[in-house]
Write an enzyme that holds these catalytic residues in place. Structure first.
Site, PDB file in Angstrom:
ATOM      1  CD  GLU A 277    -112.304  33.784  71.417  1.00  0.00           C
ATOM      2  OE1 GLU A 277    -113.957  33.307  71.468  1.00  0.00           O
ATOM      3  OE2 GLU A 277    -112.822  35.424  72.379  1.00  0.00           O
TER       4      GLU A 277
ATOM      5  CB  CYS B 131    -115.435  30.920  63.472  1.00  0.00           C
ATOM      6  SG  CYS B 131    -114.904  32.721  63.262  1.00  0.00           S
TER       7      CYS B 131
END
Ligand code: NAD
Length: 533
Positions: free
Chosen positions: A287, A321
């Site tokens: 990720e 993020c």
């Protein structure tokens, strides 16, 4: 350690906390956290708490004179020992059965929730999160354990009967754990992104070796403590602290690791992804970063858009993020949108995030602050207008930390690298476009594809956005956050393209399965066969 039961569920979409009880509980937890500063903690390897002579200091970004904790500089040998402990613990953890495993995980979740305030106050010192963000991170961790446990239960351990070609034949599809998973976590969700992926692996029946970010080892340790206190057997969860270049690299290379889940930057993630295969493929989930766009059309509610963008661009200093770092706004409404956004950006209170009135705290370290000042210089040099921010606070309260101000930049060409590269600081570029299609073209023209948002009251525009945008997590007209604020069981969270490798997201219904491999079982003539344990 003293604990306080939360009276209000805090998520990332919680807009304010005017709850006096909550605030004074947090004040008390900050005082307790102060008393814990500077302590030395061990690694967790099997049933051993391992110290080393060589330690590193986990310093607070609020004030670099504050040592939050000290952790051992782990070695390759520590990783090998942790892998050996995890391998030894694997068969009995697998054979314990998923029902018993989720019982333990749910107990750990409840312990984390009970300790929410103490964990959050320590997190605030460790990474500089404000109160609501830190409380949210801790509660998200607990909810990840709960949600992944619920998924395991809903799917009855992922063992299901299949069709049959003859009356004497019994067939099942069974998902089974791989063995030992390495978990490598980032600094920015120091508990949720250490605990969530580790929980996914463990609930599936694997054992784990976790390497946390050296900017946030304490929260990973606290997670391990909750597992231990819940009764998770020794060796199921192992923690090795230290640099990515040695501890992380050994995890990548060690043949005793059966799978890896990484959350962090594109650069490190891609290196691990391409280097992880050994004699045969091993599963790896990466990720990675984002350069998340918001689109504001002429049909937007501009107040809602400005609020949603402000919250996602500057919440936790743009270090999520999912942070919104670029906006494409239709020319006709650009001026008004920017005015409303700038007004909000200027009114953000920046300061010590352990205090009630600070909405934005520091960025994580000196390197991040340099990225911010370099970006401001570059924007100025290349003809951009700094509409808000652009400064670093250096007064008595903030001078020993890393406190940039929320920054809005206009006037840069849409091809500029500041529209393309992830900076991970509170720096937002706004560009004007002539149409939704032009906005979508630019929005999709990066290697990233994590989150995205649109503000428009026109249904056909919204549909066009939903049909066209290349991102794993999208939001429409979200005042609570244009691109941020996912929650377990509500918004699955994962990236497309350079933002994530698996196409199956964390926080969602396809996550736990990724830590297992399928076995088809055909048994002729008797009643034996596995039920997934
Ligand atoms: P980072 O990539 O610098 O570090 C992540 C982890 O990798 C740390 O534990 C680090 O020590 C380790 N590491 C570094 N070099 C390594 C190596 N050579 N081998 C093995 N491990 C190594 O990321 P960060 O600064 O901690 O976190 C911020 C980044 O994470 C941003 O890019 C952000 O977008 C991304 N992120 C993504 C998600 C997501 O869900 N997609 C979530 C959070 C953060």
């Amino acid at each position: 350690m003293a604990t306080t039961t939360p009276r209000m569920k805090i998520t990332y979409a919680t807009l304010s906390a005017d709850n006096e009880e909550l605030q004074s509980a947090f004040d008390a937890a900050v005082e307790r956290a102060r008393g814990e500063l500077g302590k030395a903690y061990p690694m967790i390897i099997g049933d051993e708490e391992r110290h080393r002579d060589e330690t590193f200091e986990d310093r607070s970004p609020i004030d670099r004179d504050i040592v939050v904790s000290r952790f051992p500089v782990g070695t390759r040998q520590d990783v090998r020992d942790a892998v050996a402990a995890a391998r030894e613990a694997f068969p009995s953890w697998r054979d314990l059965g998923w029902r018993r495993r989720i019982e333990l995980m749910r107990r750990a979740a409840d312990l984390i929730s009970e300790r929410q305030f103490d964990h959050a106050a320590q997190m605030s010192f460790e990474v500089g999160k404000n109160r609501l963000e830190a409380l949210g991170d801790v509660e998200e961790t607990a909810d990840l354990l709960r949600y992944y446990s619920d998924e395991m239960e809903r799917n009855e351990g992922f063992s299901r009967p299949m069709g049959s070609l003859s009356p004497t034949e019994k067939t099942r599809s069974v998902l089974k754990p791989h063995g030992v998973w390495a978990v490598i976590s980032p600094f920015n969700f120091p508990m949720a992104l250490a605990g969530g992926p580790a929980a996914g692996a463990m609930i599936a029946g694997n054992t784990v070796v976790l390497k946390p970010s050296s900017d946030a080892p304490l929260m990973a340790y606290r997670f391990g403590e909750a597992l231990r206190d819940a009764g998770v057997p020794a060796g199921v969860f192992n923690l090795v602290t230290g640099p990515g270049e040695t501890v992380g690299a050994e995890l990548q290379e060690n043949p005793g690791i059966d799978g890896m889940v990484f959350t962090g930057s594109y650069e490190v993630g891609m290196k691990l992804y391409t280097g992880f295969t050994r004699d045969y493929p091993r599963p790896i989930i990466t990720e990675m970063g984002g350069k998340n766009p918001a689109i504001v059309t002429a049909n937007a509610d501009l107040d809602e858009a400005a609020e949603g963008v402000m919250r996602s661009a500057f919440g936790f200093d743009g270090q999520k993020c999912s942070a919104n770092s670029r906006v494409y706004v239709e020319r006709g409404v650009a001026h008004e949108f920017v005015d409303r956004l700038v007004e909000r950006a200027r009114s953000i209170s920046v300061g010590d995030p352990t205090r009630r009135d600070s909405w934005m705290g520091p960025v994580i370290n000196e390197g991040a602050l340099r990225k911010f000042t370099d970006a401001v210089d570059e924007a100025r040099r290349d003809g951009g207008a700094i509409e808000a921010g652009g400064e670093v606070l250096r007064d008595d309260d903030t001078g020993r930390g890393y406190f940039p101000t929320p920054t809005v930049v206009t006037g840069l060409p849409l091809e500029h690298r500041l529209f393309r590269d992830e900076l991970f600081v509170p720096f937002l570029v706004v560009g004007e476009v002539d149409s939704l299609d032009e906005a979508l073209r630019h929005a999709n023209a990066t290697p990233y594809g994590l989150t995205a948002g649109i503000f428009s009251r026109d249904q056909s525009e919204v549909q066009r956005f939903l049909d066209t945008i290349q991102a794993g997590v999208v939001y429409v007209n979200r005042r609570a956050g244009a691109t941020t604020g996912a929650w377990p069981g509500i918004q699955s969270f994962g990236g497309w393209k350079g933002s994530g490798s698996s196409g199956k997201s964390g926080l969602g219904p396809y996550y736990v399965q990724q830590f297992m491999r399928e076995q088809s079982q055909t048994v002729i003539g008797d009643e034996t066969g596995s039920d997934g344990e």
